[in-house]
Design a protein around this motif. Structure first.
Motif, short mmCIF file in Angstrom:
data_model
loop_
_atom_site.label_atom_id
_atom_site.label_comp_id
_atom_site.label_asym_id
_atom_site.label_seq_id
_atom_site.Cartn_x
_atom_site.Cartn_y
_atom_site.Cartn_z
N CYS A 1 0.58 -1.33 0.19
CA CYS A 1 0.29 -0.12 -0.07
C CYS A 1 0.58 1.39 -0.03
O CYS A 1 1.41 1.65 0.71
CB CYS A 1 -1.15 -0.25 1.24
SG CYS A 1 -1.57 -1.51 1.05
N ASP A 2 0.54 1.91 -0.56
CA ASP A 2 1.11 3.78 -1.07
C ASP A 2 0.38 4.43 0.34
O ASP A 2 1.23 4.85 1.54
CB ASP A 2 0.73 4.71 -1.86
CG ASP A 2 1.93 5.20 -2.55
OD1 ASP A 2 2.97 4.69 -2.39
OD2 ASP A 2 1.63 5.91 -3.42
N ASN A 3 -0.66 3.49 1.37
CA ASN A 3 -0.95 4.63 2.48
C ASN A 3 -0.85 3.28 3.63
O ASN A 3 -1.98 3.14 3.57
CB ASN A 3 -2.04 5.58 2.48
CG ASN A 3 -2.66 6.14 3.61
OD1 ASN A 3 -1.66 6.40 5.13
ND2 ASN A 3 -4.05 6.11 3.63
N PRO A 4 0.29 2.58 3.66
CA PRO A 4 0.16 1.32 4.17
C PRO A 4 -0.07 1.16 5.61
O PRO A 4 0.43 2.34 6.63
CB PRO A 4 1.63 1.11 4.45
CG PRO A 4 2.40 2.19 4.24
CD PRO A 4 1.34 3.05 4.23
N PHE B 1 8.40 -0.31 7.02
CA PHE B 1 8.72 0.72 6.75
C PHE B 1 8.53 0.42 4.83
O PHE B 1 8.31 -0.45 4.56
CB PHE B 1 9.66 1.56 7.21
CG PHE B 1 11.19 0.58 6.86
CD1 PHE B 1 11.74 0.64 5.08
CD2 PHE B 1 11.38 -0.33 6.93
CE1 PHE B 1 12.70 -0.45 4.69
CE2 PHE B 1 12.10 -1.55 7.50
CZ PHE B 1 13.03 -1.18 6.08
N LYS B 2 8.19 2.03 4.13
CA LYS B 2 7.55 1.92 3.11
C LYS B 2 9.27 2.42 2.15
O LYS B 2 9.97 3.93 2.73
CB LYS B 2 6.84 2.86 2.74
CG LYS B 2 7.01 3.14 1.22
CD LYS B 2 5.68 3.43 0.90
CE LYS B 2 5.44 4.74 0.52
NZ LYS B 2 4.49 5.64 0.55
N VAL C 1 8.21 0.15 -1.50
CA VAL C 1 7.91 -1.67 -1.00
C VAL C 1 8.26 -1.51 0.34
O VAL C 1 8.87 -1.28 1.01
CB VAL C 1 9.05 -2.46 -1.33
CG1 VAL C 1 8.75 -3.58 -1.13
CG2 VAL C 1 9.58 -2.11 -2.70
N ILE C 2 7.07 -2.06 0.95
CA ILE C 2 7.23 -2.25 2.25
C ILE C 2 7.80 -3.84 2.69
O ILE C 2 7.05 -4.44 2.76
CB ILE C 2 5.31 -2.52 2.61
CG1 ILE C 2 4.72 -2.02 2.01
CG2 ILE C 2 5.39 -2.06 4.38
CD1 ILE C 2 4.93 -0.06 1.98
N LEU C 3 9.19 -3.19 4.32
CA LEU C 3 9.34 -4.25 4.47
C LEU C 3 9.34 -4.37 6.08
O LEU C 3 8.88 -3.88 6.73
CB LEU C 3 11.10 -3.53 3.91
CG LEU C 3 11.38 -3.21 2.30
CD1 LEU C 3 12.89 -3.02 1.89
CD2 LEU C 3 11.64 -5.51 1.68
N VAL C 4 9.97 -5.34 6.59
CA VAL C 4 10.37 -6.10 7.91
C VAL C 4 11.40 -5.95 8.43
O VAL C 4 12.56 -6.09 7.21
CB VAL C 4 9.78 -7.53 8.64
CG1 VAL C 4 9.60 -7.35 9.95
CG2 VAL C 4 7.97 -6.68 7.47
N ASP C 5 12.05 -4.92 9.10
CA ASP C 5 13.76 -4.59 10.03
C ASP C 5 13.62 -6.12 11.37
O ASP C 5 13.11 -5.47 12.25
CB ASP C 5 13.92 -3.93 10.49
CG ASP C 5 15.06 -3.56 10.22
OD1 ASP C 5 15.42 -5.05 11.24
OD2 ASP C 5 16.00 -2.48 11.08
N PHE D 1 7.90 -8.02 -2.18
CA PHE D 1 8.44 -7.84 -4.02
C PHE D 1 9.44 -8.81 -4.39
O PHE D 1 10.20 -8.71 -4.90
CB PHE D 1 8.36 -6.70 -4.05
CG PHE D 1 6.81 -6.41 -4.65
CD1 PHE D 1 5.47 -7.11 -4.62
CD2 PHE D 1 6.44 -4.45 -4.96
CE1 PHE D 1 4.77 -6.48 -5.08
CE2 PHE D 1 5.88 -4.59 -5.07
CZ PHE D 1 4.55 -5.27 -5.24
N CYS D 2 10.05 -9.64 -3.39
CA CYS D 2 11.23 -10.86 -3.33
C CYS D 2 12.41 -8.85 -3.51
O CYS D 2 13.27 -8.87 -4.67
CB CYS D 2 11.37 -11.55 -4.98
SG CYS D 2 10.97 -13.14 -4.08
N TYR D 3 12.43 -8.60 -2.80
CA TYR D 3 13.40 -7.39 -3.13
C TYR D 3 14.51 -7.90 -3.17
O TYR D 3 15.64 -6.83 -4.22
CB TYR D 3 13.70 -6.33 -1.64
CG TYR D 3 13.33 -5.36 -1.37
CD1 TYR D 3 12.89 -3.93 -2.53
CD2 TYR D 3 15.36 -4.95 -0.59
CE1 TYR D 3 13.67 -3.01 -2.37
CE2 TYR D 3 15.29 -3.30 -1.02
CZ TYR D 3 14.56 -3.07 -1.53
OH TYR D 3 15.03 -1.66 -1.91
#
Lengths: 397, 247, 253
Positions: free
Chosen positions: C129-132, C144-145, C150-154, C187-189
């Motif tokens: 989402c652009d507004n996640p 974070f975006k 891409v929305i990722l998790v640290d 998205f398979c970053y």
């Protein structure tokens, strides 16, 4: 992990309809039910305490110090179930290091710290300071040392200094009321602002949380006051109990009205989620919502309180009525928290199916740990009461 | 004149608070990760950590570098849109050391059925078989080269690709009709479906050939008055021709 | 031991170098975006999205399988970064949805005598989402975006509070019991930053999944955006998904 997989396989086999594959696991379990329940008690007890200080309700004065200590004891325990439920409790301090200001949960650290440090501890400190100084002189051994430490060496108990203490208490209470509203309103906001979840997403959520908090807090202090006076072989002051019962009754009625409003509003708007939510209410939540929360936990106590308060029963019977009502209210408010937290996760966000929650007996999020977190505040309260007796006869002045 | 003095209590509390605040500032300084906040409210280093995850699917371009023959064959077949690793599985280890690790080669019936076993939910026109009826026990590669899966003989029936239509037609009054009765299809459609789409009827008179009052068809076939029945609608705008008796 | 590693790295480096005629002839057609590559990867030059052509999905579930293999997702059927749902709309209006093990082993025909009006498969994944809402609720900034959308998790910073899982309207997140942190589609970053396609897109046999640049003029995704009417899931929540669906049925939630 195999244990978890087995559990998930079992839950998945009991799903009705369709849930997203990742929804097999219910993420906020018993401990997250206990957290809002405990904070609710804190906020409620504090608001009751402030009645005496700010609104000069003299009848409830005997409960003032007890209410403050109760609030403190429960506030100390409140974040523990949250911490225990985290995947990485050791990282929880990040919430203070890099708080994400857009996140309702990030504010937890600050609201909590503010409430604990600036409101509760300060108010209790000013309230007790003169007594603590005197106790530090009259007591011996480790107690003397403890009182010295608590007083921070501020030993001036001249009338002027004590007058300043009382002024400080008054001011802090004034700040404390909105803070208590903030503390629990914010817990409601954590749920109410989740737009993905139609069961939670509601502007009324913080207010409903707040009023149920006040209800549960007053009920708890009533129970404690009644219980402690009996233990100390005294007679509870009837005027105080009557006043508490009145407040309890009124807030309970407001609470019920708000929840009814929420219910009717949902029913009337009849949004996309109404079908699955009705199914939820009539199947998985029937017992905990209709029977326990509404009938047993709200309507029952309202009737009981009204009868006991406004009839000409003998005081002994009235007291028993209040006591039972307050107990029922605790059960009711706990199931309110349960129905919000667990209920909101029993249906799929696809709005096409219902899942189940199987509480574990042992384990990190099991029933035993939960019971532990519910007992712990009373142990802390016991110690606090031993250290800072809230009874009127222990006042040294 | 007496100056205003801060009450003793307040002074002592203030010291305590000051210590707490200083402690927080120091702790923050030590523990906040260095790259935090560089790009946004997150640890910028995390992005590189996530990007450094190892690749398992090498990607078709890597396969093609060595396997030119298969690539060539595939590129003009029905499977031209498929990447190699759809069937052969992740092959990045094989790409970095071709001898040490050989990719999976599906030789049983199962693998092809993920796509080609009949499911009514699949888009119509997608080639499907009924696993139990279609040369049971025979592994698919016996007859179909996966790199060029053109059937050894042109599909005899339309149901090879249009299975769900065939199924509903089979239980309808139109069961006895051949598909070609209504859909004129050039032979090319069976070899390269999209290059020559079959025709569909265009007017009411077409259905009228059997269903008009004076049609020279069997007596038991239902008749309608073409002039008045259905107003301005074409027949198939109301009736589903593959199951016309449904209402 | 060094040789295997070096060769792989060399190949990847090759893909990242600016393309010249010599290199092109050596390695054949380069993967998508490779010609935009300079030394290293500049996130600022990209903004990713995905298109899903529902009418092309055959429900083979290869995407869900590839995703688990590529990203080392737990094999148990409670953890999916992407999955496939099957919708069956019956003549009487009833709708049934299923996704047995996320579609990872494909689907089996559900035999039924009832009249089926329509039926289709819908692949699902994180909508990036652009507004996640998930990013909004994260208390510590562990999800974070990224600059390229891409929305990722640290996972080294996530505290495991699971608020993001609650806040996601699409059920795209889960808690990985190995790390006790939230996990989801990236998205398979690690692939897209090397010019490769996400694994699910790579293996989709019918090109039902289209990955690419949302904002560049020439990208397969832009073509889809030009040619099709697109929808997103749960648009009323204003999450502004970057996964766009064509031919999406109203029953899909």
């Amino acid at each position: 992990m195999d244990e978890l997989f087995k559990q998930l396989a079992e839950s998945l086999s009991q799903v009705s309809g369709f849930i997203y594959p990742n929804e097999a696991e219910l993420h906020w379990a018993l401990l997250v039910v206990i957290y809002p329940y405990l904070t609710g008690l804190v906020a409620g007890a504090f608001i009751l305490a402030s009645l005496e200080k700010v609104f000069k309700v003299k009848e409830v004065e005997p409960t003032y110090r007890l209410a403050m200590l109760t609030a403190l004891a429960f506030l100390i325990v409140a974040p523990m179930p949250l911490l225990a439920h985290l995947g990485h409790p050791e990282r929880s301090f990040e919430i203070f290091l890099t708080p994400h200001f857009e996140s309702a949960m990030a504010m937890f650290g600050f609201v909590y710290a503010w409430y604990l440090m600036v409101v509760l501890l300060l108010e209790i400190w000013f309230e007790y300071r003169a007594d603590v100084v005197k106790w530090s002189e009259s007591q011996k051994g480790w107690r003397r040392l403890a009182y010295r430490l608590i007083s921070l060496g501020s030993n001036d108990i001249s009338p002027k200094a004590v007058a300043f203490d009382q002024k400080a208490v008054h001011t802090i209470t004034l700040i404390g009321i909105p803070s208590a509203f903030l503390l629990h309103g914010y817990v409601g906001f954590i749920f109410g602002s989740v737009k993905a979840n139609p069961w939670w997403s509601s502007v009324l959520m913080p207010i409903v949380f707040l009023f149920s908090a006040i209800v549960s807090g007053i009920a708890l202090v009533l129970l404690l006051y009644y219980f402690t006076t009996l233990v100390r072989r005294k007679t509870p002051e009837m005027s105080c109990l009557n006043k508490l019962a009145s407040f309890l009754l009124y807030t309970l009625i407001v609470d019920l009205s708000l929840e009814t409003l929420d219910f009717i509003h949902r029913l009337y708007e009849s949004e996309e989620s109404i079908k699955i939510l009705s199914e939820l209410i009539f199947s998985k939540l029937f017992l905990s919502l209709t029977i326990v929360q509404i009938l047993l936990g709200t309507i029952g106590p309202i009737l009981l309180l009204a009868i006991a308060r406004f009839s000409r029963l003998p005081d002994e019977l009235k007291r028993v009525g209040y006591f039972i009502a307050a107990l029922l209210i605790q059960v009711g408010i706990f199931s309110t928290r349960w129905n919000v937290v667990i209920g909101g996760q029993l249906f799929s966000k696809s709005l096409r199916g219902l899942t189940v929650y199987k509480m574990q007996l042992v384990g990190a999020e099991g029933l035993l740990v939960g019971i532990g977190f519910l007992i712990l505040p009373f142990l802390i309260l016991f110690l606090l009461v031993k250290l800072l007796p809230p009874w009127q006869e222990s006042r040294s002045s | 004149m007496r100056t205003f003095r801060i009450p003793d209590q307040v002074a002592r509390l203030a010291v305590l608070f000051a210590v707490a605040v200083v402690a927080l500032v120091v702790v923050r300084h030590i523990f906040v990760p260095k790259s935090f906040g560089k790009l946004g409210h997150y640890r910028a280093a995390a992005v590189d950590e996530i990007a450094s995850q190892s690749v398992r699917y090498a990607g078709m371009q890597t396969c093609v570098e060595c396997h030119t023959e298969e690539a060539e064959k595939k590129s003009s077949s029905f499977h031209r849109g498929l990447a190699c690793e759809v069937c052969h599985g992740p092959a990045s280890e094989h790409a970095s050391d071709p001898e040490a690790k050989k990719p999976f080669v599906p030789r049983e019936r199962g693998a092809c059925l993920y796509c080609h076993n009949y499911l009514p939910s699949r888009p119509t026109g997608f080639p499907q078989i009924l696993e139990k009826l279609h040369n049971p026990m025979k592994p698919c590669p016996t007859c179909h080269n996966p790199h060029d899966p053109t059937p050894p003989h042109v599909p005899g029936t339309c149901s090879a690709c249009h299975a769900s239509i065939a199924r509903i037609k089979a239980i309808s009054h139109h069961d006895s009709l051949e598909c070609e009765t209504c859909h004129e299809a050039s032979p090319q459609h069976r070899q390269d479906p999209r290059s020559a789409l079959p025709k569909k009827p265009t007017n009411r008179e077409f259905c009228g050939k059997c269903h008009a009052q004076n049609a020279p068809s069997a007596k038991e076939i239902r008749r309608i008055d073409l002039a008045t029945h259905g107003g301005r609608y074409l027949c198939w705008q109301c009736h589903y021709p593959h199951y016309p008796e449904g209402r | 031991m060094a040789t295997t590693c070096e060769r792989r790295e060399f190949l990847l480096k090759l893909l990242q170098l600016p393309c010249s005629a010599v290199l092109l002839s050596m390695c054949g057609p380069l993967p998508l975006f490779a010609d935009e590559k300079k030394e290293g990867y500049d996130a600022g030059e990209h903004y990713y999205g995905m298109g899903i052509q529902v009418d092309k999905c055959i429900g083979c579930g290869r995407c869900a399988e590839a995703c688990k293999a590529e990203n080392d997702v737990l094999r148990q059927p409670y953890y999916f970064r992407t999955w496939v749902e099957r919708y069956v709309v019956y003549g009487d209006g009833e709708v049934t949805v299923d996704s047995p093990e996320g579609g990872i082993h494909g689907f089996s025909a559900a035999e039924s005598d009832r009249e089926v009006l329509r039926s289709f498969f819908v692949p699902k994944l994180c909508n990036h989402c652009d507004n996640p809402p998930c990013v909004q609720v994260c208390p510590v900034g562990a999800t974070f975006k990224s600059v390229d959308g891409v929305i990722l998790v640290d996972k080294d910073y996530c505290i495991g509070c699971r608020y993001c899982i609650q806040a996601c309207p699409y059920g795209a997140r889960y808690l990985d019991p190995r790390t006790k942190t939230a996990d989801k589609c990236t998205f398979c970053y690690h692939r897209i930053t090397k010019g490769l396609l996400p694994a699910c897109v790579e293996v989709c046999p019918t090109q039902a999944r289209v990955f690419g640049e949302l904002k560049a003029m020439s990208s397969p995704l832009r073509r889809l955006m030009r040619m099709s009417q697109l929808q997103v899931l749960k648009p009323y929540l204003n999450t502004e998904p970057k996964v766009l669906y064509s031919e999406l049925d109203r029953e899909v939630r």
